[in-house]
Design a protein around this motif. Sequence first.
Motif, PDB file in Angstrom:
ATOM      1  N   ARG A   1      30.783  91.323  53.515  1.00 56.45           N
ATOM      2  CA  ARG A   1      31.437  90.520  52.626  1.00 56.45           C
ATOM      3  C   ARG A   1      30.431  90.753  51.383  1.00 56.45           C
ATOM      4  O   ARG A   1      31.228  90.461  50.285  1.00 56.45           O
ATOM      5  N   TYR A   2      29.234  90.696  51.238  1.00 62.10           N
ATOM      6  CA  TYR A   2      28.369  90.814  50.175  1.00 62.10           C
ATOM      7  C   TYR A   2      28.526  91.857  49.456  1.00 62.10           C
ATOM      8  O   TYR A   2      28.424  92.014  48.197  1.00 62.10           O
TER       9      TYR A   2
ATOM     10  N   LEU B   1      23.241  97.522  58.683  1.00 66.85           N
ATOM     11  CA  LEU B   1      23.294  97.436  57.296  1.00 66.85           C
ATOM     12  C   LEU B   1      24.442  98.500  57.006  1.00 66.85           C
ATOM     13  O   LEU B   1      25.488  98.354  56.056  1.00 66.85           O
TER      14      LEU B   1
ATOM     15  N   ILE C   1      28.560  89.813  57.499  1.00 68.21           N
ATOM     16  CA  ILE C   1      27.909  89.183  56.308  1.00 68.21           C
ATOM     17  C   ILE C   1      27.722  90.327  55.332  1.00 68.21           C
ATOM     18  O   ILE C   1      27.805  90.291  54.203  1.00 68.21           O
ATOM     19  N   VAL C   2      27.051  91.395  55.973  1.00 67.57           N
ATOM     20  CA  VAL C   2      26.724  92.686  54.942  1.00 67.57           C
ATOM     21  C   VAL C   2      27.983  93.115  54.076  1.00 67.57           C
ATOM     22  O   VAL C   2      27.914  93.295  53.101  1.00 67.57           O
TER      23      VAL C   2
ATOM     24  N   GLN D   1      26.304  89.994  61.732  1.00 66.74           N
ATOM     25  CA  GLN D   1      25.493  90.569  60.764  1.00 66.74           C
ATOM     26  C   GLN D   1      26.284  91.639  59.837  1.00 66.74           C
ATOM     27  O   GLN D   1      26.523  91.579  58.668  1.00 66.74           O
TER      28      GLN D   1
END
Lengths: 272, 310
Positions: free
Chosen positions: A18-19, A108, A15-16, A12
């Motif tokens: 990359r965005y 996050l 993913i966070v 996760q």
Amino acid sequence: MFKKKENTDLKQIGIVMRYELLKHLRRRRLIAVLAITLIVSSLQLAVPPAFNIAYPEEPKSFAESFLSFVHLLVIICGAFFAGDAIASEFEQKTGYILFPNPVKRVVLVAGKFLAAVISVFLMVGLYYAICFLSILTIYGVTLNQLVHSFAYAFLFLLGVLGLTFLFSSLLKGSMGATLLSFFMLFMILPIMEGVLTITGNEPWYSITYSSQIITEVINPSSVRVEKIVVKDSPITVWVFHPDFLTSTVVLLTYFIATLVLTLLIIDRKEMV
Amino acid sequence: MEAIVIEDLTKYYGNILALDNLNLKISRGHCVGFLGPNGAGKSTTIKILCNLIRPTHGKAYVLGFDVSVEAQNALRSIGAIVEVPEFYLYLTPEEMLSYLGKLRGIGSAALKERIAKVLELVRLQEWVNIKIGKFSRGMKQRLGIAQAILHDPTVLILDEPALGLDPRGMYEIREIIKNLVKEGKTIFLASHMLHEVREVCDSVALINKGKLIACNSVENLEKIFHVQQIEIETLSPANKQQAKKISRFEAAKQVSIHENKITVEFEGNETKRAEFLNFLVNNVKLQIISFRSSSKGLEEIYLRFVKEVS
Ligand SMILES: Nc1ncnc2c1ncn2[C@@H]1O[C@H](COP(=O)(O)OP(=O)(O)OP(=O)(O)O)[C@@H](O)[C@H]1O
Ligand SMILES: [Mg+2]
């Protein structure tokens, strides 16, 4: 209906991250800082010939003057890539979509922080690459001290990002967080250091004072403290050269302490 | 097992009391409307269920998980719309849903398919590659619905999902919710649209000033308050004799006739209603144009409750 894999925290975070990087790209912030980096580099290289001034004789002097911009570059990057990282989720109400996901707040923050580190690392790295190549072209030498300087610059950027993330999690608005961290690092701390220095106190615990090791390492001074007494006047001028070990510890402490505080705050912060 | 359990939930914002010892249970597979005037505490309850804010005291459980303690476990089965959602304006809907789907661990092939499906469901298929920054309010609301159902959650917590939608959009979201009910999902629907609630929900929870004032099936509430209304339109006005006959029907509690319109306060279930219609046609010999049981009933209950409490 469809299989959901158990997502690990680490996945996760990726993913966070990359965005978040995509965000920096899409909002043209990477481009903006890239432009600043390139403009400042070209000015450093083009101004002396344009005014018929020779480059410094010593490559070390050239490096010192070239790298004096790193300090500001890191601060600008911090403001651009970290100022709104957390505050905007609350201010823009995107948290209503992001937070109801099964993702820990720590994840996050970690993903966003990594994205900021990568962005700033790229910009500062580019600036060092230009410095390295310029020295090679102008003087025909490679300067090993650049590696040390880059390492210190990296520590400084971790500290700056940590501090900016902390402000971003403390304040309600992104603008406030961005401006606060910028003025704190660019004006408030340097002014405080100036006052302390005049009165003969070394502000060794300040993040911006410690960051002077970035240029200090190019041509280290043999003495740590210089006390210059101006003849026939009561004025004493103090010059402090930051200690490498102390400054490294101070920068690391800023990084860790601010990040831990950010995590503690964000874990408790309510999305009302 | 209960899908949602709310126990003695109290929430203060500073010294504003938003929730006052709220208790509520929602069993799996039910669709519960969450009604109450502005500032009643609906969004506050929903935010606590989604772990966006913490209760001052009390507990909330989703599928048995305490939402403040085991948030990740609870959130895994929740799909939610909270307040007026905002998105990252620099992303397209496809990228936005991709982000959320990946965070939830949906594999990329399945995710791609699912995104196409939910975007079609909310009629955004033509906007797949347009940045959300260019979206209108209603389009963002549609995307909000898409992200709530993206991961096929078992519990849906929706805060005014039809807010800002055009009439067709409202109809479509009602159909989406009805389908979710059919699939056996649990739905907790905060709304001000009583006809919407009446149409999709099997029961309602009414709150005011942070307190639960009623929780029951729509039918039961209407029975308790004798407020189911049936509106009948006839070709020509009913005469006195016909009016008398109508009032003789047991379930018709009060009959008022105004030109071609007959309004009946009715007490009875669907079978009784069918009987009533049959009676009107065959015994009273009315020429009926339309016959419908209106949601005025729920409105009446709502108004009465809210007035009584305040
Ligand atoms: N951020 C906040 N700060 C202070 N008080 C708040 C805040 N948010 C809500 N409140 C208060 O909490 C109470 C409940 O608000 P909430 O948003 O839950 O109501 P609601 O039922 O969702 O209303 P609406 O139908 O208008 O959406 C209100 O009295 C409101 O004033
Ligand atoms: Mg609300």
